[in-house]
Write a protein that holds these residues in place. Structure first.
Motif, PDB file in Angstrom:
ATOM      1  N   LEU A  14     -10.498 -57.213  17.827  1.00  0.00           N
ATOM      2  CA  LEU A  14     -11.053 -56.027  17.174  1.00  0.00           C
ATOM      3  C   LEU A  14     -10.685 -54.765  17.942  1.00  0.00           C
ATOM      4  O   LEU A  14     -10.301 -53.755  17.355  1.00  0.00           O
ATOM      5  CB  LEU A  14     -12.576 -56.154  17.070  1.00  0.00           C
ATOM      6  N   MET A  15     -10.776 -54.840  19.276  1.00  0.00           N
ATOM      7  CA  MET A  15     -10.444 -53.690  20.120  1.00  0.00           C
ATOM      8  C   MET A  15      -8.994 -53.267  19.939  1.00  0.00           C
ATOM      9  O   MET A  15      -8.660 -52.089  19.979  1.00  0.00           O
ATOM     10  CB  MET A  15     -10.661 -54.057  21.593  1.00  0.00           C
ATOM     11  N   LYS A  17      -7.328 -53.164  17.420  1.00  0.00           N
ATOM     12  CA  LYS A  17      -7.091 -52.418  16.179  1.00  0.00           C
ATOM     13  C   LYS A  17      -7.291 -50.918  16.361  1.00  0.00           C
ATOM     14  O   LYS A  17      -6.861 -50.133  15.528  1.00  0.00           O
ATOM     15  CB  LYS A  17      -8.052 -52.909  15.088  1.00  0.00           C
ATOM     16  N   LEU A  18      -7.980 -50.525  17.434  1.00  0.00           N
ATOM     17  CA  LEU A  18      -8.247 -49.103  17.651  1.00  0.00           C
ATOM     18  C   LEU A  18      -6.948 -48.352  17.893  1.00  0.00           C
ATOM     19  O   LEU A  18      -6.064 -48.861  18.576  1.00  0.00           O
ATOM     20  CB  LEU A  18      -9.166 -48.910  18.862  1.00  0.00           C
ATOM     21  N   PRO A  19      -6.827 -47.138  17.332  1.00  0.00           N
ATOM     22  CA  PRO A  19      -5.631 -46.349  17.605  1.00  0.00           C
ATOM     23  C   PRO A  19      -5.548 -46.044  19.097  1.00  0.00           C
ATOM     24  O   PRO A  19      -6.555 -45.703  19.711  1.00  0.00           O
ATOM     25  CB  PRO A  19      -5.857 -45.068  16.796  1.00  0.00           C
ATOM     26  N   LEU A  21      -4.862 -48.263  21.428  1.00  0.00           N
ATOM     27  CA  LEU A  21      -4.975 -49.508  22.198  1.00  0.00           C
ATOM     28  C   LEU A  21      -4.092 -50.576  21.546  1.00  0.00           C
ATOM     29  O   LEU A  21      -4.081 -50.704  20.329  1.00  0.00           O
ATOM     30  CB  LEU A  21      -6.428 -50.006  22.233  1.00  0.00           C
TER      31      LEU A  21
END
Lengths: 198, 198
Positions: A14-15, A17-19, A21
């Motif tokens: 999930l992490m 997916k952050l822009p 990262l």
């Protein structure tokens, strides 16, 4: 075979997916979180849950906040009569960081784009025209990107508002700290055309 | 005056603490999360809560997982007799990504360092010696960083284990895809000394 556990692997996924990262930095972030459990991990879990239930768009301007009408729209300190039109919420926040503009905002949520099927109605341009009429706006400042789509949108909005109020746009020119050698031709041309007497 | 709401500002502040994210990218990440509420934001809040309650260190090797003994230590597929010593959990995960090593691990949790007051006891080196004895280890592979502290630690560990088992360390040389022109002198010297017959 995974090296940690499926709960941790799921969080890493999930992490990632952050822009900003990727898979590798997501791993590093999750290890950091586990090490700082009391200080960062638990507070962040709580903060995310809270934002998931409270975050909403301001019904007036489209800013993201936690109340029906955002802090800027409901503030009595903001000048009435000036409206700054931005493409999205990140641009509104950038304007606020500069801290110079004291009026209110209108978030379009994008730019006119035939490819993405974004027409005036999708951008809420009729709603902008209605606000200009209802809130007796005297000046609309277009703070749109200096891109083809941004400038097309600026042109369209200024035509829609013609005769209703003053329409201005951000100046184009040399950015503060910019060196001529590194600037593109378009910026130099714009800066030259808009030159000022000293 | 904040531009969004104190719940959102609080989340941005926490996000900015993650390695690899600064205040600006934290803002972008939070806006992305709010836009992807159902798909990412809520699942991430749940995943963080779950990890906050379940993450723990493996009592045997020091890996981070969600059970008392990690998946690697409890797997019957991993070879007994080989122990790979790493500085921290991120290094263990990196070794696992490579997927070549089939033995078990021992996480030191750092390197010997007079400045940081990290002695052999803080690193659990006596615990490593005890494992070598109790688990009848035949080979310890030192996968420590090629830094001064890493090499000092490797030297100390190999002395402690002298006569108890075979002690090896990762080869030093030209990384795969590396161009000589961009390598430092130390790496080239190490690669030259460890040259192989073809």
């Amino acid at each position: 075979m995974n090296q940690s556990g499926k709960e941790i692997e799921n969080l890493i996924e999930l992490m990632a997916k952050l822009p900003g990262l990727g898979p590798r930095s997501a791993r590093r972030a999750v290890l950091y979180l586990i090490r700082k459990r009391a200080l960062v991990l638990t507070p962040m879990a709580d903060a995310l849950s809270l934002v998931a239930t409270t975050a909403r768009e301001c019904v007036t301007c489209g800013n993201v906040g936690t109340s029906e009408v955002c802090d800027i729209c409901s503030s009595e300190k903001r000048a009435i009569g000036q409206l700054c039109v931005v493409e999205d919420v990140a641009d509104l926040w950038a304007m606020e960081r500069a801290g110079t503009f004291k009026g209110r905002y209108h978030v379009l949520g994008g730019t006119l784009s035939a490819l993405d099927a974004m027409g005036p109605d999708e951008l809420g341009i009729p709603r902008l025209v209605a606000r200009v009429r209802d809130e007796s706006i005297s000046e609309v400042i277009l703070a749109l990107g200096a891109t083809v789509d941004g400038q097309t949108t600026a042109h369209y909005v200024s035509e829609e508002l013609e005769g209703r109020c003053r329409v201005t746009s951000l100046a184009q020119g040399v950015p503060i700290g910019g060196e001529l050698d590194y600037l593109d031709e378009g910026t130099i041309t714009a800066a030259l055309k808009a030159r000022k007497d000293l």
